[in-house]
Design an enzyme around this catalytic site. Structure first.
Site, PDB file in Angstrom:
ATOM      1  CE1 TYR A 192       3.788   1.756  -6.432  1.00  0.00           C
ATOM      2  CE2 TYR A 192       5.958   1.848  -7.444  1.00  0.00           C
ATOM      3  CZ  TYR A 192       4.739   2.442  -7.142  1.00  0.00           C
ATOM      4  OH  TYR A 192       4.500   3.718  -7.560  1.00  0.00           O
ATOM      5  CE  LYS A 225       0.058  17.502  13.095  1.00  0.00           C
ATOM      6  NZ  LYS A 225      -1.156  18.246  12.705  1.00  0.00           N
ATOM      7  CD  GLU A 234      -0.321   0.540  -7.264  1.00  0.00           C
ATOM      8  OE1 GLU A 234      -0.661  -0.391  -8.022  1.00  0.00           O
ATOM      9  OE2 GLU A 234      -0.135   1.704  -7.642  1.00  0.00           O
ATOM     10  NE  ARG A 276       6.974  15.369   8.711  1.00  0.00           N
ATOM     11  CZ  ARG A 276       6.367  16.264   9.500  1.00  0.00           C
ATOM     12  NH1 ARG A 276       5.174  16.723   9.188  1.00  0.00           N
ATOM     13  NH2 ARG A 276       6.955  16.705  10.577  1.00  0.00           N
ATOM     14  CG  ASP A 297      -8.377  16.366  11.718  1.00  0.00           C
ATOM     15  OD1 ASP A 297      -7.466  15.582  12.079  1.00  0.00           O
ATOM     16  OD2 ASP A 297      -8.197  17.280  10.895  1.00  0.00           O
ATOM     17  CB  THR A 332      -0.676  13.263  12.113  1.00  0.00           C
ATOM     18  OG1 THR A 332      -0.518  13.647  13.475  1.00  0.00           O
ATOM     19  CG2 THR A 332      -1.428  14.348  11.358  1.00  0.00           C
TER      20      THR A 332
HETATM   21  C1  LIG Z   1      -1.634  18.592  11.454  1.00  0.00           C
HETATM   22  C2  LIG Z   1      -3.083  18.509  11.127  1.00  0.00           C
HETATM   23  C3  LIG Z   1      -3.536  17.977   9.912  1.00  0.00           C
HETATM   24  C4  LIG Z   1      -2.619  17.687   8.749  1.00  0.00           C
HETATM   25  O1  LIG Z   1      -1.606  16.842   8.928  1.00  0.00           O
HETATM   26  P1  LIG Z   1      -0.413  16.815   7.826  1.00  0.00           P
HETATM   27  O2  LIG Z   1       0.313  15.567   8.139  1.00  0.00           O
HETATM   28  O3  LIG Z   1       0.349  18.078   8.012  1.00  0.00           O
HETATM   29  O4  LIG Z   1      -1.064  16.771   6.487  1.00  0.00           O
HETATM   30  C5  LIG Z   1      -4.892  17.809   9.734  1.00  0.00           C
HETATM   31  N1  LIG Z   1      -5.777  18.186  10.671  1.00  0.00           N
HETATM   32  C6  LIG Z   1      -5.388  18.736  11.835  1.00  0.00           C
HETATM   33  C7  LIG Z   1      -6.417  19.119  12.833  1.00  0.00           C
HETATM   34  C8  LIG Z   1      -4.033  18.924  12.088  1.00  0.00           C
HETATM   35  O5  LIG Z   1      -3.662  19.494  13.229  1.00  0.00           O
END
Ligand SMILES: *Cc1c(COP(=O)(O)O)cnc(C)c1O
Length: 425
Positions: A59, A234, A61, A240, A205, A231
């Site tokens: 933990y 990817k 935090e 993840r 994003d 993320t």
């Molecule tokens: C994949 C994705 C997310 C979300 O990611 P998660 O880990 O699945 O929550 C947010 N924005 C975009 C543009 C994405 O492609």
């Protein structure tokens, strides 16, 4: 030196044979077929070792040096290494590695920059945006007044004039760019200009493409954005999870928005694994991989175009392509199912101005991170293009259809056997 206590499969098989069989079954699935889901990848054994470590127990935090619990000296080192590596790799003033996922990173960015009821301008979901960009079934559409921009009908590229007009008309507090199914480069400078004109924050994003930025295969949004959400699983090929990069002036607001506003204790094993992935991403090998990912996507899009599947916007600059299947006369839903039967995993996807419902869709999306990680190059992409085309055109309801798909699956198995995922010993 303390010997590493690592994941022991025999232990799992003994304790829980059912879950052990799931883990082995998934490994067989990865090794036996083609993984073309654009948001997926195959993490390294080093990342998996950090993920499977005892850091999951701690933990912590708070942030390095400022925790609510004792015993954090070791995990502090992991998180600080990760933060330093992210800042260095992306040239960012501040980094936060605690978001549990991309969606959690986005939630924190909203929490840091806007108030419920504020106006947010973002890309519409059917045009390539994400659920967190204003969908009614997501917090973003429920708690914020979201206005959507689209791509142009003729070019299928973002309509920057429409973005500017909508920004002038609605005066959003935040503008979001970055998508889930948009194959082209985004003009971050143009978005910055529009955001400045109306006094809005710019949130990029970069969930999908941050790995291409890390590998210097596409331009970086970091110099233009107030906040970059991403993320780590990817194209970046880490565990993840999520990550936020931002200007120093927003550091405290972002950190507080992640913890304590939207999350509790951080996943220290995942944060350590993110640090490992960021170290890997800074290597020359990763740069070669990132540029090959794009070349492979271009080769695959061209091969599919030659088979009568039209690449949306005419092609791709990134790791993914969106294919319009209307000329082939097969829906996205059917194409996905036929490919699955042939050992090819990909997803149906709406195309811009799609006449079909989202669950049917007129297109498919393909991505090359996983196959590139496995070592495949342009010649394999041409073969994969042919395999997809034959699968898509094979109706399992017609005589011999099921047999043809099974034959394709063994051709796929033969191709991937030369480029195995997680090769044995
Ligand atoms: C994949 C994705 C997310 C979300 O990611 P998660 O880990 O699945 O929550 C947010 N924005 C975009 C543009 C994405 O492609």
């Amino acid at each position: 030196m303390t010997p590493f206590w690592g994941p022991d499969f025999d232990e799992l098989a003994e304790t829980d044979p059912e879950i052990a069989s799931v883990v082995l079954g998934e490994l067989d699935r990865l090794r036996g077929g083609l993984q073309l889901v654009a948001s997926e990848n195959l993490t390294s054994p080093a990342v998996l070792a950090a993920l499977g470590s005892t850091l999951t127990n701690k933990y912590a935090e708070g942030y390095p040096g400022r925790r609510y619990y004792g015993g954090c000296a070791q995990v502090d080192r992991a998180e600080q290494l990760g933060i330093d590596r992210a800042r260095e790799l992306f040239g960012a003033e501040h980094a936060n590695l605690q978001p549990h996922s991309g969606a959690s990173a986005n939630l924190a960015a909203y929490a840091a920059l806007v108030q419920p009821g504020d106006t947010v301008l973002a890309m519409e979901l059917p045009h390539g945006g994400h659920l967190t960009h204003g969908s009614r079934v997501n917090f973003s559409g429920r708690w914020f007044d979201t206005v959507g921009y689209r791509v142009r009908r003729d070019t299928e590229l973002i309509d920057y004039d429409e973005v500017r007009d909508l920004a002038r008309a609605h005066r959003p507090k935040m503008i979001i760019c970055g998508a889930t199914a948009y194959p082209r480069l985004i003009d971050f400078a143009r978005f910055r200009e529009i955001a400045d004109e109306v006094g809005a924050y710019l949130m990029v994003d970069a969930a999908h493409f941050i790995g291409l930025v890390a590998g210097r295969a596409i331009p970086s949004p970091v110099p233009y954005a107030d906040v970059v959400c991403a993320t780590t699983h990817k194209v970046l090929r880490g565990p993840r999870g999520g990550m936020i990069l931002c200007r120093g002036s927003l550091a405290e607001r972002i950190d507080k928005a992640v913890f304590p506003f939207t999350q509790g204790g951080p996943l220290m094993h995942a944060i350590a694994a993110k640090a490992v992935a960021l170290r890997e991403a800074a290597s020359p090998r990763f740069r070669a991989y990132a540029s090959q990912v794009v070349q492979n996507a271009q080769a695959l899009a061209a091969a599919l175009a030659a088979e009568g599947m039209r690449p949306v916007s005419g092609g791709t600059d990134t790791h993914l392509a969106l294919l319009d299947l209307r000329a082939v006369g097969v829906t996205g839903r059917d194409a996905e199912a036929r490919c699955e039967a042939a050992g090819i995993t990909l997803n149906k996807n709406a195309i811009p101005y799609d006449p079909e419902k989202p669950m049917v869709a007129s297109g498919i999306r393909v991505g090359t991170p996983s196959v590139t990680t496995q070592g495949m190059r342009e010649p394999e992409m041409r073969r994969i293009g042919g395999l997809i085309a034959r699968a898509v055109r094979t109706d399992p309801g017609r005589p011999g259809g099921t047999e043809t798909l099974a034959r394709l699956a063994s051709e796929v198995a033969e191709l991937v056997a030369a480029y195995p995922a997680y090769p044995r010993g």
